[in-house]
Design an enzyme around this catalytic site. Sequence first.
Site, PDB file in Angstrom:
ATOM      1  N   CYS A 369     139.474 -64.416 -27.652  1.00 17.40           N
ATOM      2  CA  CYS A 369     140.106 -63.312 -26.923  1.00 17.40           C
ATOM      3  C   CYS A 369     141.576 -63.620 -26.660  1.00 17.40           C
ATOM      4  CB  CYS A 369     139.369 -63.080 -25.604  1.00 17.40           C
ATOM      5  SG  CYS A 369     140.099 -61.786 -24.611  1.00 17.40           S
ATOM      6  N   CYS A 372     142.895 -62.351 -23.258  1.00 16.80           N
ATOM      7  CA  CYS A 372     142.538 -63.144 -22.079  1.00 16.80           C
ATOM      8  C   CYS A 372     143.314 -64.457 -22.055  1.00 16.80           C
ATOM      9  CB  CYS A 372     141.054 -63.498 -22.083  1.00 16.80           C
ATOM     10  SG  CYS A 372     139.971 -62.226 -22.700  1.00 16.80           S
ATOM     11  N   ASP A 373     143.314 -65.162 -23.164  1.00 18.77           N
ATOM     12  CA  ASP A 373     143.800 -66.545 -23.169  1.00 18.77           C
ATOM     13  C   ASP A 373     145.213 -66.708 -23.736  1.00 18.77           C
ATOM     14  OD1 ASP A 373     141.256 -67.118 -22.232  1.00 18.77           O
ATOM     15  OD2 ASP A 373     140.459 -67.358 -24.249  1.00 18.77           O
TER      16      ASP A 373
END
Length: 548
Positions: A369, A372-373
Amino acid sequence: MEKRVGGGEEKMAKQIRPEEEAAQTQLQRFFAEIPRSIPVVLFSEPGKNDSFSEGARQIIRAIREITDKVSLQEYPLTHELAKEWRVTRSPTLILAPEACKIRWLGAPVGHEVQTFMEALRIIGRQEPGLGKEAAKVLAKLDSPRAIKVFVSPSCPYCPQAAVNGIRAAVARPDLVSLEIVDIQANPDLADQYAAQSVPQTFANEKQIGLGAQPEELFIASLAALEPTRVFIPDSDAEEITCDLVIVGGGPAGLTAGIYASRSGLQAVVVEKGVLGGQVATTPMVENYPGFTQVGGKTLVDIMVTHALEYVKIFSGEEVQAIAPGEGFTVTTSRRRYKARAVLLATGAGNKRLGVPGEERLAGRGVSYCSTCDGPLFKGKKVLMVGGGDSAVTEALHLHNIGAKVTMVHRRESLRAQERLLVTLRQSGIPVLFNSEVAEILGGTRVEAVRLKNNQTGEESTLPVEGVFVAVGYAPAVELGRSLGAELTPEGYLKKDERHRTTVPGIYSAGDVEGGFKQIVTAAGHGAEAALAIFEDLMNPYWTVQKKR
Ligand code: NAP
């Protein structure tokens, strides 16, 4: 001339006095309604933010002229107590240390006076004053939250953000701590958190709010540790009876919810993880009609808000079993649902590469992701694996947030849409073709990848700190399979043109069925399935089949 001025001053003094008196009376009443005294401790160090320290002192002295319910103790930063309480900044105000964990880094001046008075009221009355739904979510919190709200005295929106934090800290002193950070007194801290606008709220070092949030959204964001733009009320019901349970809260499930409810069915959407499915983690969507460019999470929030107008959504609830009988009993991790039909809109999960090091280093540099990261890899070398739309979209996202991206694809050309390929070429992101990741290397974190050229057999090592994998999705067919639903040769749920699976009363929509896997097609199929279910429930085809 002098007389006239003097006369004027006298008149003004007469005009002001009643106002001051009214303000004093109001303040006296304000403190009379506070049953407890509120100790305030001020730590400061001469030469460090003196004007802020003096500001803090003055406001508390002014309050003490009206009430003795607020006491002030003052210590230098070098005092033992500062060490014991880990106070390092001048000035720091600690409010009612016995009752809650609220610190003020700076001075309550300007608009922040309003916040300070509200803090005294909430702490002194020990009444957090949270709404019922927000209080319910906060009561369920089971791990600590360290909140930082960045504010500025000149910001009229900041009191709302800070007061949200105060309410949470007073309601859950066991788990919630709060620091209200005045960015004018603490510009270095604002820099460190890249808090270049106020108010901004962080919890456990993650940004959970930009701008003033309504209380319920703040509490939902605090619980989720991410910015939440939709508040979904919780339910304590053990059993819910309805016409249709929709499993999965992605575009297919949400659209089905809207269509089913508008048809007159009582429908619920049950989602085990993040609402929106894959869209929620898609950095940017450029092909959903009506939006030239929209963040995946924003699009999801819009869809969820729309769906909530019609359908109840139960998120964070995993469907564990679906048992046929009189209709279906759907058992989740929270409760049971009795329904006449079930729509499986379970989507698909990330496919793994299946190479050594991938599982061990997942979350330690291996990510599925980028939204997200990605921010953790700003300025760092990362590899994006895959050759489809997802891989290119995510490579561009990582590039845009400042990661040094290389793509690797096992074929000699990418299969992404031409529009994305043009942007990729313009970005200058290098692509290694005919290459496969053979191993992900590293001790406690990703350090490199071993690559193999599948044409020449040549191997090489590429130092990277992150490996982002976007190699497609595997359909989530387990629930369907457990009911005996047939699969297609490609492993998707088999269905007819009305989205009926091979099990009567069980339907499918979205990526779990295969097909084009676009947000708009998933939404379209969700609508089709809901309309078919409505017609079938009016005139059940399975009873007709039985009669024959
Ligand atoms: P995809 O289209 O299935 O592409 C997966 C890519 O990963 C392919 O290039 C595939 O290589 C490669 N791959 C698969 N297994 C691999 C392995 N073990 N090792 C290395 N590479 C591997 O998946 P996607 O890109 O996630 O897209 C899924 C669906 O969502 C598609 O229908 C796509 O159009 C859609 N989507 C659309 C958008 C958009 O419209 N902007 C954005 C994202 C996704 P091969 O080419 O060799 O098979």
